[in-house]
Motif scaffolding. Structure first.
Motif, PDB file in Angstrom:
ATOM      1  N   GLY A 229       0.678  -1.290  -0.013  1.00 30.33           N
ATOM      2  CA  GLY A 229      -0.073   0.115  -0.015  1.00 30.33           C
ATOM      3  C   GLY A 229       0.832   1.146  -0.166  1.00 30.33           C
ATOM      4  N   ASP A 230       2.016   1.274   0.197  1.00 34.15           N
ATOM      5  CA  ASP A 230       3.005   2.289   0.312  1.00 34.15           C
ATOM      6  C   ASP A 230       3.775   2.539  -1.010  1.00 34.15           C
ATOM      7  OD1 ASP A 230       5.196   3.613   2.688  1.00 34.15           O
ATOM      8  OD2 ASP A 230       4.313   4.384   0.988  1.00 34.15           O
ATOM      9  N   ALA A 231       4.439   3.335  -1.143  1.00 35.34           N
ATOM     10  CA  ALA A 231       5.281   3.530  -2.355  1.00 35.34           C
ATOM     11  C   ALA A 231       6.409   4.327  -2.098  1.00 35.34           C
ATOM     12  CB  ALA A 231       4.541   4.569  -3.315  1.00 35.34           C
ATOM     13  N   LYS A 232       7.471   3.783  -2.999  1.00 31.67           N
ATOM     14  CA  LYS A 232       8.986   4.652  -2.808  1.00 31.67           C
ATOM     15  C   LYS A 232       9.458   5.062  -4.005  1.00 31.67           C
ATOM     16  CE  LYS A 232      10.135   3.070   1.899  1.00 31.67           C
ATOM     17  NZ  LYS A 232      11.233   2.767   2.689  1.00 31.67           N
ATOM     18  N   VAL A 233      10.417   6.088  -4.305  1.00 34.77           N
ATOM     19  CA  VAL A 233      10.718   6.539  -5.628  1.00 34.77           C
ATOM     20  C   VAL A 233      12.350   6.188  -5.766  1.00 34.77           C
ATOM     21  CG1 VAL A 233      11.221   8.984  -4.861  1.00 34.77           C
ATOM     22  CG2 VAL A 233      10.697   8.383  -7.227  1.00 34.77           C
ATOM     23  N   SER A 234      12.570   6.001  -7.098  1.00 30.05           N
ATOM     24  CA  SER A 234      14.239   5.631  -7.413  1.00 30.05           C
ATOM     25  C   SER A 234      14.485   6.367  -8.544  1.00 30.05           C
ATOM     26  CB  SER A 234      14.481   4.317  -7.236  1.00 30.05           C
ATOM     27  OG  SER A 234      13.904   3.721  -8.617  1.00 30.05           O
ATOM     28  N   LYS A 235      15.662   6.483  -8.836  1.00 30.51           N
ATOM     29  CA  LYS A 235      16.046   6.838 -10.417  1.00 30.51           C
ATOM     30  C   LYS A 235      15.560   5.888 -11.215  1.00 30.51           C
ATOM     31  CE  LYS A 235      20.242   8.327  -9.623  1.00 30.51           C
ATOM     32  NZ  LYS A 235      20.377   8.509  -7.836  1.00 30.51           N
ATOM     33  N   ALA A 236      15.823   6.118 -12.527  1.00 32.74           N
ATOM     34  CA  ALA A 236      15.297   5.024 -13.539  1.00 32.74           C
ATOM     35  C   ALA A 236      16.369   4.495 -14.350  1.00 32.74           C
ATOM     36  CB  ALA A 236      14.188   5.573 -14.360  1.00 32.74           C
ATOM     37  N   TYR A 237      17.640   5.261 -14.197  1.00 30.11           N
ATOM     38  CA  TYR A 237      18.742   4.440 -14.723  1.00 30.11           C
ATOM     39  C   TYR A 237      18.748   4.314 -16.213  1.00 30.11           C
ATOM     40  CZ  TYR A 237      19.866   4.355  -9.871  1.00 30.11           C
ATOM     41  OH  TYR A 237      20.163   4.888  -8.746  1.00 30.11           O
ATOM     42  N   ASN A 238      18.873   3.172 -16.714  1.00 24.88           N
ATOM     43  CA  ASN A 238      18.862   3.022 -18.119  1.00 24.88           C
ATOM     44  C   ASN A 238      17.497   3.057 -18.940  1.00 24.88           C
ATOM     45  OD1 ASN A 238      21.714   2.369 -17.852  1.00 24.88           O
ATOM     46  ND2 ASN A 238      21.220   0.201 -17.956  1.00 24.88           N
ATOM     47  N   LEU A 239      16.456   3.367 -18.130  1.00 30.20           N
ATOM     48  CA  LEU A 239      15.017   3.750 -18.535  1.00 30.20           C
ATOM     49  C   LEU A 239      15.164   5.153 -19.314  1.00 30.20           C
ATOM     50  CD1 LEU A 239      12.866   1.871 -16.026  1.00 30.20           C
ATOM     51  CD2 LEU A 239      13.125   0.978 -18.485  1.00 30.20           C
ATOM     52  N   LYS A 240      14.111   5.309 -19.966  1.00 29.14           N
ATOM     53  CA  LYS A 240      14.177   6.690 -20.571  1.00 29.14           C
ATOM     54  C   LYS A 240      13.156   7.617 -19.623  1.00 29.14           C
ATOM     55  CE  LYS A 240      14.259   5.687 -25.631  1.00 29.14           C
ATOM     56  NZ  LYS A 240      14.969   4.498 -25.611  1.00 29.14           N
ATOM     57  N   GLN A 241      12.750   7.072 -18.522  1.00 33.29           N
ATOM     58  CA  GLN A 241      12.123   7.917 -17.651  1.00 33.29           C
ATOM     59  C   GLN A 241      13.068   8.619 -16.634  1.00 33.29           C
ATOM     60  OE1 GLN A 241      11.051   4.830 -18.463  1.00 33.29           O
ATOM     61  NE2 GLN A 241       9.629   6.030 -19.712  1.00 33.29           N
ATOM     62  N   LYS A 242      12.489   9.669 -15.654  1.00 26.09           N
ATOM     63  CA  LYS A 242      13.225  10.216 -14.763  1.00 26.09           C
ATOM     64  C   LYS A 242      13.281   9.553 -13.365  1.00 26.09           C
ATOM     65  CE  LYS A 242      12.310  15.059 -15.960  1.00 26.09           C
ATOM     66  NZ  LYS A 242      11.335  16.196 -16.067  1.00 26.09           N
ATOM     67  N   TYR A 243      12.003   8.989 -13.162  1.00 29.44           N
ATOM     68  CA  TYR A 243      11.713   8.054 -11.851  1.00 29.44           C
ATOM     69  C   TYR A 243      11.044   6.852 -12.235  1.00 29.44           C
ATOM     70  CZ  TYR A 243      11.990  13.034 -10.505  1.00 29.44           C
ATOM     71  OH  TYR A 243      12.433  14.306 -10.635  1.00 29.44           O
ATOM     72  N   ILE A 244      11.368   5.811 -11.017  1.00 29.32           N
ATOM     73  CA  ILE A 244      10.765   4.691 -11.072  1.00 29.32           C
ATOM     74  C   ILE A 244       9.968   4.759  -9.773  1.00 29.32           C
ATOM     75  CG2 ILE A 244      10.374   2.149 -10.951  1.00 29.32           C
ATOM     76  CD1 ILE A 244      13.168   2.173 -12.422  1.00 29.32           C
ATOM     77  N   ILE A 245       8.564   4.629  -9.815  1.00 28.56           N
ATOM     78  CA  ILE A 245       7.748   4.503  -8.415  1.00 28.56           C
ATOM     79  C   ILE A 245       7.572   3.088  -7.931  1.00 28.56           C
ATOM     80  CG2 ILE A 245       5.947   5.453  -7.119  1.00 28.56           C
ATOM     81  CD1 ILE A 245       6.064   7.963  -8.701  1.00 28.56           C
ATOM     82  N   HIS A 246       7.985   2.673  -6.987  1.00 23.35           N
ATOM     83  CA  HIS A 246       7.923   1.269  -6.465  1.00 23.35           C
ATOM     84  C   HIS A 246       6.924   1.159  -5.355  1.00 23.35           C
ATOM     85  CE1 HIS A 246      11.972   0.197  -8.243  1.00 23.35           C
ATOM     86  NE2 HIS A 246      12.121   1.609  -7.773  1.00 23.35           N
ATOM     87  N   THR A 247       5.672   0.520  -5.987  1.00 34.24           N
ATOM     88  CA  THR A 247       4.865   0.123  -4.874  1.00 34.24           C
ATOM     89  C   THR A 247       4.525  -1.181  -4.525  1.00 34.24           C
ATOM     90  OG1 THR A 247       2.451   0.998  -4.153  1.00 34.24           O
ATOM     91  CG2 THR A 247       2.834   0.235  -6.596  1.00 34.24           C
ATOM     92  N   VAL A 248       4.064  -1.628  -3.402  1.00 33.15           N
ATOM     93  CA  VAL A 248       3.844  -3.132  -3.096  1.00 33.15           C
ATOM     94  C   VAL A 248       2.341  -3.264  -2.917  1.00 33.15           C
ATOM     95  CG1 VAL A 248       4.125  -4.887  -1.601  1.00 33.15           C
ATOM     96  CG2 VAL A 248       5.949  -3.071  -1.974  1.00 33.15           C
ATOM     97  N   GLY A 249       1.589  -3.984  -4.078  1.00 35.01           N
ATOM     98  CA  GLY A 249       0.035  -4.255  -3.887  1.00 35.01           C
ATOM     99  C   GLY A 249      -0.069  -5.412  -2.939  1.00 35.01           C
ATOM    100  N   PRO A 250      -1.310  -5.680  -2.626  1.00 34.46           N
ATOM    101  CA  PRO A 250      -1.861  -6.521  -1.789  1.00 34.46           C
ATOM    102  C   PRO A 250      -1.740  -7.897  -2.580  1.00 34.46           C
ATOM    103  CG  PRO A 250      -3.691  -5.517  -2.865  1.00 34.46           C
ATOM    104  CD  PRO A 250      -2.812  -4.845  -3.331  1.00 34.46           C
TER     105      PRO A 250
END
Ligand code: APR
Length: 165
Positions: free
Chosen positions: A59-80
């Motif tokens: 239910g929570d989420a945390k952000v990281s950089k996206a490295y070799n992806l074309k995005q600026k960020y990856i937001i990691h969330t953990v579903g149920p």
């Protein structure tokens, strides 16, 4: 805020999408499904940063950089995990809400989600897609202009598209 559903691989989206959301697990150390695909595409630096994030509650989420992806960020969330989470609907709603809140704070204009929890975590697709679309539609964004739901298969694509209509 525009909401779109597309059929494709979330790791292949272009730089016009500034953040993609990862359907991760509590340890944030990678896994299968979209989590595995994102880690493979982003490269080993992602895992190094994820090791510093201290895990993530469902239910929570945390952000990281996206490295070799074309995005600026990856937001990691953990579903149920559908069959073991006491309140899967609430947890799933929170995943979308927290991810949108983090993206907004970062000034992200376009964000893409996978279909959270409907794979390994076995959340029934019909109910999960309703929760996703309703939570996204109810969200009052400051900066976010476009939310993309990136379905990986035809069936998921059709279900989300129907819900959006
Ligand atoms: N792009 C977009 N969507 C994808 C991709 C991809 N490259 N790969 C898989 N998907 C889709 C799946 O088809 C499914 O519709 O993402 C959705 C979520 O499925 P999972 O990736 O299995 O995620 P989830 O059900 O939330 O389970 C999370 O699985 O991979 C592990 O480490 C992860 O333990 C965590 C659990």
């Amino acid at each position: 805020m525009i909401v779109e559903v597309i059929l494709g691989d979330i790791t292949k989206l272009g730089s016009e999408v500034e953040a993609i959301v990862n359907a991760a697990n509590e340890d944030l150390l990678g896994g299968g499904g979209v989590d595995g695909a994102i880690h493979r595409a982003a490269g080993p630096e992602l895992l190094k940063e994820c090791c510093t994030l201290g895990g993530c509650e469902p239910g929570d989420a945390k952000v990281s950089k996206a490295y070799n992806l074309k995005q600026k960020y990856i937001i990691h969330t953990v579903g149920p995990r559908y069959y073991s989470n006491p309140n899967p609907a609430e947890t799933l709603r929170s995943c979308y809400q927290k991810s949108l809140q983090i993206a907004d704070k970062l000034g992200v204009k376009t964000i893409a989600f996978p279909s959270i929890s409907t794979g390994v975590f076995r959340y029934p697709l019909e109910e999960a897609s309703s929760i996703a679309i309703n939570t996204i539609k109810q969200y009052k964004s400051k900066n976010i202009e476009t939310v993309i739901i990136c379905a990986f298969d035809e069936k998921t694509y059709k279900v989300y598209l129907d819900k959006l209509r």
